[in-house]
Design a protein around this motif. Structure first.
Motif, PDB file in Angstrom:
ATOM      1  N   THR B  32       7.555  -0.044   6.393  1.00 36.27           N
ATOM      2  CA  THR B  32       6.147   0.112   6.366  1.00 36.27           C
ATOM      3  C   THR B  32       6.045   1.226   7.623  1.00 36.27           C
ATOM      4  N   ALA B  33       7.110   1.955   8.015  1.00 35.80           N
ATOM      5  CA  ALA B  33       6.607   2.965   8.882  1.00 35.80           C
ATOM      6  C   ALA B  33       5.863   4.080   8.238  1.00 35.80           C
ATOM      7  N   ALA B  34       4.918   4.443   9.147  1.00 36.52           N
ATOM      8  CA  ALA B  34       4.008   5.402   8.690  1.00 36.52           C
ATOM      9  C   ALA B  34       4.602   6.789   8.215  1.00 36.52           C
ATOM     10  N   ALA B  35       5.794   7.403   8.855  1.00 34.23           N
ATOM     11  CA  ALA B  35       6.430   8.503   8.408  1.00 34.23           C
ATOM     12  C   ALA B  35       7.073   8.411   7.008  1.00 34.23           C
ATOM     13  N   VAL B  36       7.624   7.003   6.840  1.00 34.62           N
ATOM     14  CA  VAL B  36       8.182   6.882   5.299  1.00 34.62           C
ATOM     15  C   VAL B  36       6.986   6.710   4.330  1.00 34.62           C
ATOM     16  N   ARG B  37       6.128   5.946   4.823  1.00 36.70           N
ATOM     17  CA  ARG B  37       5.113   5.798   3.750  1.00 36.70           C
ATOM     18  C   ARG B  37       4.337   7.296   3.559  1.00 36.70           C
ATOM     19  N   GLY B  38       4.277   7.983   4.493  1.00 37.27           N
ATOM     20  CA  GLY B  38       3.594   9.144   4.206  1.00 37.27           C
ATOM     21  C   GLY B  38       4.251  10.096   3.298  1.00 37.27           C
ATOM     22  N   HIS B  39       5.518  10.180   3.762  1.00 36.67           N
ATOM     23  CA  HIS B  39       6.498  10.888   2.941  1.00 36.67           C
ATOM     24  C   HIS B  39       6.437  10.552   1.432  1.00 36.67           C
ATOM     25  N   HIS B  40       6.222   9.379   1.050  1.00 40.50           N
ATOM     26  CA  HIS B  40       6.173   8.899  -0.174  1.00 40.50           C
ATOM     27  C   HIS B  40       5.091   8.814  -0.962  1.00 40.50           C
ATOM     28  N   GLY B  41       3.915   9.335  -0.088  1.00 36.51           N
ATOM     29  CA  GLY B  41       2.515   9.402  -0.879  1.00 36.51           C
ATOM     30  C   GLY B  41       2.224  10.450  -1.087  1.00 36.51           C
ATOM     31  N   ARG B  42       3.067  11.697  -1.379  1.00 38.89           N
ATOM     32  CA  ARG B  42       2.633  13.068  -1.741  1.00 38.89           C
ATOM     33  C   ARG B  42       3.855  13.400  -2.642  1.00 38.89           C
ATOM     34  N   ASP B  43       3.513  14.441  -3.357  1.00 42.53           N
ATOM     35  CA  ASP B  43       4.213  15.378  -4.419  1.00 42.53           C
ATOM     36  C   ASP B  43       4.082  16.563  -4.036  1.00 42.53           C
ATOM     37  N   GLU B  44       4.352  17.500  -4.996  1.00 46.55           N
ATOM     38  CA  GLU B  44       4.211  19.122  -4.675  1.00 46.55           C
ATOM     39  C   GLU B  44       2.901  19.471  -4.955  1.00 46.55           C
ATOM     40  N   SER B  45       1.684  18.698  -5.453  1.00 43.80           N
ATOM     41  CA  SER B  45       0.600  18.929  -6.031  1.00 43.80           C
ATOM     42  C   SER B  45      -0.304  19.391  -4.508  1.00 43.80           C
ATOM     43  N   SER B  46      -1.471  19.794  -4.825  1.00 45.12           N
ATOM     44  CA  SER B  46      -2.364  20.160  -3.506  1.00 45.12           C
ATOM     45  C   SER B  46      -2.970  18.914  -2.997  1.00 45.12           C
ATOM     46  N   TYR B  47      -2.804  17.736  -3.653  1.00 45.93           N
ATOM     47  CA  TYR B  47      -3.541  16.441  -3.096  1.00 45.93           C
ATOM     48  C   TYR B  47      -3.343  16.109  -1.783  1.00 45.93           C
ATOM     49  N   ASP B  48      -4.078  15.820  -1.047  1.00 45.56           N
ATOM     50  CA  ASP B  48      -3.760  14.948   0.134  1.00 45.56           C
ATOM     51  C   ASP B  48      -2.990  13.876  -0.062  1.00 45.56           C
ATOM     52  N   PRO B  49      -2.076  13.557   0.770  1.00 45.10           N
ATOM     53  CA  PRO B  49      -1.136  12.359   0.808  1.00 45.10           C
ATOM     54  C   PRO B  49      -2.163  11.063   0.478  1.00 45.10           C
ATOM     55  N   MET B  50      -1.708  10.000  -0.315  1.00 46.68           N
ATOM     56  CA  MET B  50      -2.129   8.757  -0.479  1.00 46.68           C
ATOM     57  C   MET B  50      -0.807   7.814  -0.275  1.00 46.68           C
ATOM     58  N   PRO B  51      -0.645   7.210   0.864  1.00 50.77           N
ATOM     59  CA  PRO B  51       0.651   6.391   1.162  1.00 50.77           C
ATOM     60  C   PRO B  51       0.425   5.280   0.555  1.00 50.77           C
ATOM     61  N   PRO B  52       1.895   4.595   0.108  1.00 52.51           N
ATOM     62  CA  PRO B  52       1.950   3.082  -0.320  1.00 52.51           C
ATOM     63  C   PRO B  52       1.901   2.195   1.008  1.00 52.51           C
ATOM     64  N   ASP B  53       1.884   1.023   0.991  1.00 52.87           N
ATOM     65  CA  ASP B  53       1.883   0.150   2.066  1.00 52.87           C
ATOM     66  C   ASP B  53       3.045  -0.020   2.338  1.00 52.87           C
TER      67      ASP B  53
END
Lengths: 469, 469
Positions: B32-53
């Motif tokens: 549930t580490a923020a860095a891990v969640r952050g990494h998984h909450g984005r792709d190559e689109s221009s959207y801002d990240p939406m991390p999972p829990d």
């Protein structure tokens, strides 16, 4: 007798109100005549006919939708009918109901030559389409043998002799118009060659055999007529040698357009039927498409590979009339083989295995036929690992039928154990529902059933086919 | 800011019980580490990240099934994650939940060289697969640019530069293993090259973007490495001339392996980035696969067709190092183009139209970009009618984003009016849900929704993507 297990309790007489509504809508294109119903209650399988209660001849998608709406309101089965060339009992009216004959929906709606696409009504046959587009320099390659309708070919995910190069209806259908179980009309795609736009509704309906919706229009891919075509035939000392020749040909990337196998029995029967004098040995029939030079090069390479597998009697046909003669023999193989046992009817099996297992699967099945005294021949679309054992049976002899069905069941089990499929191109119909469960297992069949229930909650679309419900 | 519309009311904290169960199951592969969640909450689109829990790193199909079962019991969203290279916001955790990272499922399970098939775990990337099968003389052709995972490529129905010859994931996926919404495990097919055995579950899941099930294993088709490969580049006086050259090439049946288009802006940027000196005109980049002689013949023919369309600067590359240099420039076009506006992020559009309308669609879109002052370049898989406009935007400037999105919306409307699709290969994600409705209309979207509801009644599989529910 070869009767489908018919749960007669599920057969109810057609409601009078529905009959009148359909008659009002379709006028003289509505029929309850015994001859018409009888004709629509059978296909090319060895099943006895199971006629519907009525037949309507639709001339538009809207008419199909109206007919389905009326039937849906009464919970009455609806069975689509194209050219009646299916092989597994697909069009039998197992629970009665109304057959919608689509053969009068036979207009080629659009040909976009620059885009290599055509859109046709479901009743257009493949030969008709090729006739109508001949002047464009394009052709539609899929050739299941019979002059099937495009709607039926899409519904059974048909293929045939040149799928090895051009793919099946799965790869060559771009879009469909489908009438759904509630009489709605859905367009499943566009004319774009590829798309990632949502769930692949086109492929949901391709191969669904009229059980999820009724296909009324089909958009297909076309291909440039090859600059040059040549055909070749050669014989092998054994089935294994022929199959290994094909494996190597495909592994070397030779883009053969067709490569067909005939076993000794098959060769003997076409020799007799077409007055040919081919060596009565396992045989491969090749067709090459390409530029003049490309075709020469492909043929040269294949000849070298074949020679390395002890092929002999290499015969070439580049002139159209010689090619036609060879291919006519192959195309008439079904009828030629029937002559192996006069008065018999053929049961055609249809499994497909990874090509590395093909020789083994064919040989074991051949041995099983011989052990059981079944008159048979094998033809195969070997480039795809797909083959058919034609077993000549007397449909009036239950023991004969049972012996053949037992061979078929063992062949399917064999194919499945080799990571193959119970049907390469004929479909499930009502004949292969048990094999389907054997192939996919309950979890996958459960997913199929959920799809059926979501799309046809009343179970009125060609009920009793594909999956049990 | 470029934030996805996030219905925060649908975001609930992860139940403690679920967290503990996942932690017990995955141990140090639960985070549930923020860095891990952050990494998984984005792709190559221009959207801002939406991390999972939370994120779990699965190592087997069974582990994925267990994780889904646990999440299903709590009604918690599950999002599959491969290489994170998707472009339409596919992996954003719009409603929170648990991301299942499949990158540790990276074993090539089986290579059947004789059958030209391979079975891999979902996390295997296309480069890894090609590396592992190199000695067999075979290769896996689909190349979407990024080194995506095979599971992700199947899930988005990916394709890329050589789909014109080899098809997309739709044509090249033979079978899948899928974890369903209730944690069941389904195998969707066999290794047979073709099959008519029931509903096409494989194609139901290919392109379903993790919303109908989680793909954990993929069986794909392989192809013989061509004996010879050559590449050619040439410039055209206009986009229309380049496209018409491609149309004629395809109509003549030349089996080009790739044919890529770059507009003036695209050429300028790769010149700058790769130190090339290509004429700053619309350009086509060809690749030919075949025998030595076949490749020569194809190239000769294409050169004649190109000359007839006023092409100039024909340049050949047959040596691997020269080909690599040319293709490296094309592969790095995305990064080269980003340099057109330093600090910008690219929005990549992705429509696909019948090829006869391609020039018109590209030119009108180009004009729209210019009119709106958007720094842009066009690259296209023109043999398929598929092109991308890369629009360089400042994600922090809402007006800039809005202008680009408006150009995109008009381009999609244009493509749809030409019987094309809103996405040729990137998929829907959360970015194209409105376009999907525009493309298919309510009846077809209704069929898609019924499929989703049948397969994921709780709406826990990558919710908020593909279709609104």
């Amino acid at each position: 007798m070869n009767s489908p297990a018919s749960p007669d309790t599920l057969r109810k007489p057609l409601p009078e109100e529905l009959k009148q509504a359909l008659a009002a809508l379709f006028e003289d294109r509505f029929s309850t005549a015994a001859a018409v119903r009888g004709h629509h209650g059978r296909d090319e399988s060895s099943y006895d006919p199971m006629p519907p209660d009525a037949v309507v001849f639709a001339q538009s998608t809207e008419e199909v939708a109206q007919a389905v709406k009326l039937c849906a309101a009464h919970g009455v089965p609806v069975i689509p009918y194209g050219a009646g060339t299916s092989l597994e009992g697909h069009v039998l009216a197992l629970r009665g109901g109304v057959t919608i004959d689509l053969s009068q929906m036979n207009r080629v709606l659009a040909v976009h030559a620059e885009d290599l696409t055509a859109t046709v009504e479901a009743g257009v046959t493949r030969k008709q389409l090729n006739q109508e587009i001949r002047d464009t320099g394009l052709f539609f390659p899929i050739d299941p043998g019979a002059d099937a309708s495009l709607g039926g070919m899409a519904a059974t995910r048909a293929s045939g002799t040149n799928a090895v190069r051009y793919g099946t209806m799965r790869e060559n259908t771009l879009a469909l118009t489908v009438v759904t179980a509630d009489g709605g009309i859905v367009k499943t795609g566009t004319r774009a060659r590829k798309s990632s736009a949502g769930y692949d509704l086109t492929r949901v309906f391709v191969g669904s055999e009229g059980t999820l919706g009724i296909i009324t229009e089909v958009t297909v891919r076309l291909y440039p007529q090859p600059e040059a075509v040549s055909a070749a035939v050669c014989s092998f000392p054994s089935t294994a040698a022929a199959v290994h020749c094909v494996i190597q040909t495909i592994q070397m990337g030779v883009p053969v357009a067709r490569v067909e196998f005939l076993d000794e029995n098959g060769v003997r029967s076409i020799n007799a039927h077409a007055g040919l004098a081919l060596p009565e040995k396992p045989l491969l029939l090749f067709e090459f498409h390409g530029s003049e030079q490309g075709v020469r090069e492909q043929a040269q390479l294949v000849q070298e590979i074949a020679a390395a597998h002890d092929a002999h009697g290499f015969e070439w046909a580049t002139r159209p009339e010689d090619r036609s003669r060879l291919w006519a023999a192959r195309h008439n193989a079904y009828f030629a083989m029937l002559q192996m046992r006069p008065g018999a009817r053929a049961i055609s099996t249809d499994c497909c295995v990874p090509i590395s297992r093909l020789a083994e699967c064919m040989l074991d099945t051949q041995a099983d036929c011989e052990k059981n005294g079944i008159v048979h021949a094998i033809i195969g679309h070997v480039g795809d690992g797909n083959f058919h054992v034609l077993m000549m049976i007397d449909p009036a002899d239950p023991q004969d039928v049972a012996r053949a069905e037992a061979v078929n069941a063992r062949m399917v089990a064999r194919a499945l154990s080799m990571d193959g499929t119970c049907t390469g191109e004929h479909g499930v119909g009502l004949h292969k529902m048990d094999f389907l469960l054997q192939e996919h297992g309950e979890p996958a069949i459960g997913m199929m059933r959920r799809l059926k229930q979501a799309y046809d909650p009343q179970n009125i679309l060609n009920p009793g086919k594909v999956i049990r419900w």
